[in-house]
Design a protein around this motif. Structure first.
Motif, PDB file in Angstrom:
ATOM      1  N   UNK A 185       0.396  -0.848  -0.033  1.00 14.96           N
ATOM      2  CA  UNK A 185      -0.224  -0.157   0.065  1.00 14.96           C
ATOM      3  C   UNK A 185       0.311   1.127  -0.299  1.00 14.96           C
ATOM      4  N   UNK A 186       0.696   2.165  -0.600  1.00 15.47           N
ATOM      5  CA  UNK A 186       1.054   3.161  -1.165  1.00 15.47           C
ATOM      6  C   UNK A 186       0.584   4.405  -0.519  1.00 15.47           C
ATOM      7  N   UNK A 187       1.300   5.962   0.208  1.00 12.36           N
ATOM      8  CA  UNK A 187       0.327   6.584   0.784  1.00 12.36           C
ATOM      9  C   UNK A 187       1.433   7.811   0.749  1.00 12.36           C
ATOM     10  N   UNK A 188       0.491   9.034   0.262  1.00 10.77           N
ATOM     11  CA  UNK A 188       1.099  10.036   0.379  1.00 10.77           C
ATOM     12  C   UNK A 188       0.379  11.076   1.417  1.00 10.77           C
ATOM     13  N   UNK A 189       1.538  11.785   2.029  1.00 15.59           N
ATOM     14  CA  UNK A 189       0.523  12.387   2.963  1.00 15.59           C
ATOM     15  C   UNK A 189       1.135  14.013   3.225  1.00 15.59           C
ATOM     16  N   UNK A 190       0.165  15.348   2.783  1.00 13.52           N
ATOM     17  CA  UNK A 190       0.516  16.586   3.124  1.00 13.52           C
ATOM     18  C   UNK A 190       1.469  16.958   5.173  1.00 13.52           C
ATOM     19  N   UNK A 191       1.897  17.542   4.953  1.00 13.63           N
ATOM     20  CA  UNK A 191       2.140  17.468   6.987  1.00 13.63           C
ATOM     21  C   UNK A 191       1.981  19.082   7.153  1.00 13.63           C
ATOM     22  N   UNK A 192       2.652  19.879   8.213  1.00  6.33           N
ATOM     23  CA  UNK A 192       3.001  21.092   8.544  1.00  6.33           C
ATOM     24  C   UNK A 192       4.640  20.783   8.398  1.00  6.33           C
ATOM     25  N   UNK A 193       5.170  21.641   7.754  1.00  6.11           N
ATOM     26  CA  UNK A 193       6.924  21.002   8.448  1.00  6.11           C
ATOM     27  C   UNK A 193       7.708  21.309  10.284  1.00  6.11           C
ATOM     28  N   UNK A 194       6.475  21.434  10.678  1.00  4.57           N
ATOM     29  CA  UNK A 194       7.092  21.548  12.221  1.00  4.57           C
ATOM     30  C   UNK A 194       6.581  19.924  12.947  1.00  4.57           C
ATOM     31  N   UNK A 195       5.762  19.539  12.506  1.00  2.37           N
ATOM     32  CA  UNK A 195       5.892  18.028  12.572  1.00  2.37           C
ATOM     33  C   UNK A 195       6.807  17.651  13.054  1.00  2.37           C
ATOM     34  N   UNK A 196       7.153  16.345  14.228  1.00  2.00           N
ATOM     35  CA  UNK A 196       8.014  15.973  14.477  1.00  2.00           C
ATOM     36  C   UNK A 196       8.643  14.280  14.630  1.00  2.00           C
ATOM     37  N   UNK A 197       7.432  13.581  14.885  1.00  4.43           N
ATOM     38  CA  UNK A 197       7.679  12.259  14.550  1.00  4.43           C
ATOM     39  C   UNK A 197       6.877  11.045  13.942  1.00  4.43           C
ATOM     40  N   UNK A 198       7.243  10.343  13.671  1.00  5.74           N
ATOM     41  CA  UNK A 198       6.995   9.379  12.887  1.00  5.74           C
ATOM     42  C   UNK A 198       6.838   8.069  13.448  1.00  5.74           C
ATOM     43  N   UNK A 199       5.773   7.413  13.648  1.00  8.28           N
ATOM     44  CA  UNK A 199       5.651   6.647  14.461  1.00  8.28           C
ATOM     45  C   UNK A 199       4.717   4.567  13.498  1.00  8.28           C
ATOM     46  N   UNK A 200       5.552   4.004  13.089  1.00  6.03           N
ATOM     47  CA  UNK A 200       5.168   2.645  12.498  1.00  6.03           C
ATOM     48  C   UNK A 200       4.902   1.639  13.412  1.00  6.03           C
ATOM     49  N   UNK A 201       3.459   1.328  13.298  1.00  6.63           N
ATOM     50  CA  UNK A 201       3.491  -0.052  14.021  1.00  6.63           C
ATOM     51  C   UNK A 201       2.727  -0.701  13.654  1.00  6.63           C
ATOM     52  N   UNK A 202       3.071  -2.335  13.694  1.00 14.05           N
ATOM     53  CA  UNK A 202       2.619  -3.823  13.311  1.00 14.05           C
ATOM     54  C   UNK A 202       1.548  -4.049  14.379  1.00 14.05           C
ATOM     55  N   UNK A 203       0.654  -4.560  13.974  1.00 14.08           N
ATOM     56  CA  UNK A 203      -0.938  -4.620  15.322  1.00 14.08           C
ATOM     57  C   UNK A 203      -0.855  -5.830  15.057  1.00 14.08           C
ATOM     58  N   UNK A 204      -1.759  -7.148  15.767  1.00 17.17           N
ATOM     59  CA  UNK A 204      -2.642  -8.011  15.532  1.00 17.17           C
ATOM     60  C   UNK A 204      -3.968  -7.280  15.781  1.00 17.17           C
TER      61      UNK A 204
END
Length: 733
Positions: free
Chosen positions: A55-74
């Motif tokens: 799956x591919x995504x493109x997200x427009x963000x505010x330039x001052x964002x701090x972190x990106x987290x990716x979780x693998x869940x059941x």
């Protein structure tokens, strides 16, 4: 002028994930969070430890964002914490530490699957601290709290790297590494992540570059010369060609020249040495541009054509298999009382089902020429004519050229992975995936348009030969009709013009009752059908029913998420607006899942993005009794306690065109290609023969006019970026 950050992320697959179900398997999915807010949720892949999402995504963000987290869940569980108490559970809470300060969550009693949904904010120092530490503990009334695990998030890592790609192993806490090694690996996840910071200049800055590109397209291919588009194709790497193709297609759609651009690409591609049977099979700029063009302009058409058949395959869940080596009798059951079906019966049943699906799909395609967007019909008509002129002795090649795009690059990929084309909300299970793969293979074979369309490497596909031959005849008749419809396309060959009130998004949403006024806010909690257009957010009792009321887009001040604890429900959003009396009101609307929630928020933020009175702060809670549940303010009209996120949106193929953004991205790409463009030009000229003349000394003056003008336009844009006032940049961020 605007500055923004764009995050492109492709969640590919996982390997060797831990088993979380009693069956020894898992039902994995991924969550992507931006600054602790869930923005993306992949579909669940059922019963596997090595899932493929793609799956591919493109997200427009505010330039001052701090972190990106990716979780693998059941799907069945949240984080499966260690059982630390005698009752076989834990009382977990979270400590969040950053820059010497710590905040704690509430304690979730007697649970190994806690859910907090709490947000914490920290002051960001200058320069920012490197790491944010999140620790999970088990609370004990008498003894010391037990450590359960931790996650360390790099605040600066992704921004510094810009682009990261590869396998990322899921590591346990270092203190528990020995124990985890005994239990086995946590598996790995393949990701492609790219962060792109963009400063989009005013439109007039891009005019020289855009005008030059438009003039080159209008001029067409000149014999004996090297076209600028040829140089671009030759110097663009395979990794970048898809992005460049999308940028060019959208740019020329906005300029009303996409037909001429594609025609130029076809002409240049056909001028190369090529064989009829391999035409447009490579990943050239022409192939990628046509593929991107179909996605940008034809997704609605694709849904209308494939949707009914895809839905039928998902709903019936029938077992379809034609390969004897893969037939599993146990999966079929009994055809009669106490009698298991034989292999031949299973394959015959599969053949009949597959033929039924194929026949339904081809019948729909055959009737769809009048509903195909005029701009697509025009593109295929000129492709058909160009190929006919290039191969006059091979009329069959004209049809194959059309199907190489329509069937092989548009219909078949959507059939194989309908989730990636928004035809379904979930991935198919193993049985349905196999059926879709066989159907896509059949459509590809029909698209090959061979006299014996059933001929294939796999002998077990031979029983489909009569159906495939009939399908090839249907496809030929469809293409003949498609490319022959000229009279209906006057004024319709640019960007598909939609009425001003075109529907942006619609669907059923649950309305939460509040103390507000008006037909929406005063209504009892119930489901209503909402319709978002370019003018208003309206609602009715059901689709097609008379409208009960609406909120003008000009009156909307914010579209944000609501804390889960506010209503005891997940996926609630709030639309803050001003009523006819000038009073600020808030509508609370519940979606069915996190993806639908983010799609609604993204759609609302896009259509309201130019409202001059958008709020900068909002209340993530609700006003109950005499105070806000989020910050405990007692003033109902007081300033919000959370920052709004107007700039966070999900990018989609149906988004409105943004010519300045596409021009900026082309500038960034071309700016790094100036020397390769020079070298490739001289190489192609020398290969053309001595009549083109020697390069000589001082090769700059000998460069063609279009290249010199291109470099001048790029240098002007570079100066515009360098001359931006620092104070202005600070204001924009």
């Amino acid at each position: 002028m605007a500055r923004r950050s764009v995050l492109s992320i492709r969640i590919v697959e996982g390997r060797n994930l831990p088993a979380k179900d009693i069956t020894g398997s898992s039902d994995p999915y991924c969550i992507v969070k931006i600054d602790n807010e869930a923005i993306i949720r992949t579909a669940t892949v059922w019963k596997t430890l090595s899932p493929f999402w793609g799956e591919e995504y493109e997200v427009q963000l505010h330039p001052t964002f701090h972190s990106i987290s990716i979780y693998v869940m059941d799907e069945d569980a949240l984080r499966d914490l260690a059982k630390k108490d005698r009752n076989g559970a834990s009382d977990p809470f979270v400590c969040v530490s950053y820059n010497g300060k710590t905040q704690e969550s509430t304690v979730v009693k007697k649970s190994c699957y806690p859910r907090w949904n709490e947000a914490f904010e920290f002051e960001l120092p200058d320069p920012p601290a490197e790491k944010l530490c999140v620790e999970v503990w088990d609370w004990d009334l008498v003894s010391k709290n037990d450590f359960l695990g931790k996650v360390v998030v790099s605040v600066q890592g992704l921004q510094a790297a810009g682009h990261q790609e590869g396998w990322f192993r899921l590591h346990p806490d270092t203190a528990k590494a020995r124990e985890e090694r005994r239990r086995g690996s946590l598996g790995s996840l393949q990701l492609q992540v790219r962060l792109r910071d963009e400063t989009v200049l005013p439109s007039h800055c891009y005019q020289p570059l855009v005008q030059l590109l438009c003039q080159e397209v209008k001029a067409g291919h000149q014999a004996g010369g090297v076209h600028l588009v040829t140089l671009l194709d030759e110097t663009t790497t395979a990794e970048c060609r898809q992005d460049v193709a999308v940028n060019l297609v959208k740019l020329f759609l906005g300029q009303g020249l996409v037909k001429e651009f594609l025609d130029l690409l076809f002409e240049l591609e056909l001028a190369k040495p090529c064989e009829p049977n391999t035409l447009f099979r490579s990943n050239s700029l022409a192939s990628k541009s046509m593929e991107s063009f179909l996605k940008v302009t034809g997704m609605q058409y694709l849904h209308a054509v494939l949707g009914p058949t895809i839905s039928r395959v998902f709903e019936e869940k029938k077992y379809v298999e034609l390969d004897p080596s893969k037939v599993e009798i146990k999966d079929v059951g009994c055809s009669g009382l106490h009698r298991v079906q034989t292999e031949s019966e299973v394959m015959e049943q599969g053949r009949q089902l597959l033929q039924s699906y194929l026949r339904e799909l081809l019948d729909t395609i055959g009737k769809s020429a009048p509903t195909c967007p005029p701009v697509i019909r025009a593109a295929f008509r000129q492709l058909f004519q160009r190929v006919g002129d290039r191969f006059p002795q091979h009329q069959h090649t004209q049809f194959v050229a059309v199907t190489s795009f329509l069937c092989l690059r548009f219909f078949s990929p959507a059939i194989m992975t309908p989730k990636l084309f928004h035809l379904r909300e979930t991935h198919a299970d193993a049985r349905t995936s196999r059926t879709l793969l066989l159907l896509a293979k059949a459509v590809q074979m029909v698209g090959n348009m061979e006299p014996a369309a059933g001929r294939a490497k796999e002998e077990w596909l031979a029983p489909l030969q009569p159906a495939l031959q009939h399908g090839a005849s249907q496809m030929r008749a469809f293409i003949t009709q498609l490319v022959g419809m000229e009279e209906e396309e006057k004024g319709g060959e640019g960007w598909p013009c939609a009425p001003r009130t075109a529907v942006v998004k619609e669907g059923l949403l649950f309305v939460h009752k509040t103390r507000g006024k008006g037909p929406l806010l005063a209504s009892a909690s119930k489901k209503l059908h909402f319709c978002l257009t370019s003018e208003a957010l309206s609602f009715s009792k059901s689709p097609g029913a008379e409208r009960c009321g609406s909120i003008a887009l000009a009156n909307i001040r914010a579209a944000e998420k609501v804390e889960e604890k506010s209503f005891g429900s997940c996926h609630v959003m709030q639309v803050v607006y001003v009523d006819e009396a000038g009073q600020q009101e808030t509508a609370y609307l519940q979606c069915k899942c996190v993806n639908e929630l983010n799609q609604w928020l993204s759609a609302l933020r896009k259509v309201c993005g130019n409202n001059p009175q958008l709020l900068h702060a909002y209340h993530p809670g609700v006003f109950r009794g005499d105070k806000w549940s989020c910050c405990h303010q007692k003033d109902r009209t007081g300033p919000g306690c959370g920052r709004t996120r107007h700039s966070i949106t999900l990018q989609d193929w149906s988004d409105p065109l943004q010519p300045d953004v596409e021009a900026q991205r082309l500038f960034q790409h071309l700016h790094g290609l100036q020397q390769p463009l020079r070298e490739k030009y001289w190489q192609l000229m020398e290969e053309g023969g001595p009549q083109n003349g020697p390069r000589g000394c001082g090769e700059g003056p000998l460069l063609p006019l279009e290249l010199r003008r291109l470099f001048e336009a790029l240098q002007d844009l570079e100066r515009c970026h360098r001359q931006l006032p620092p104070a202005l940049l600070e204001l924009q961020t």
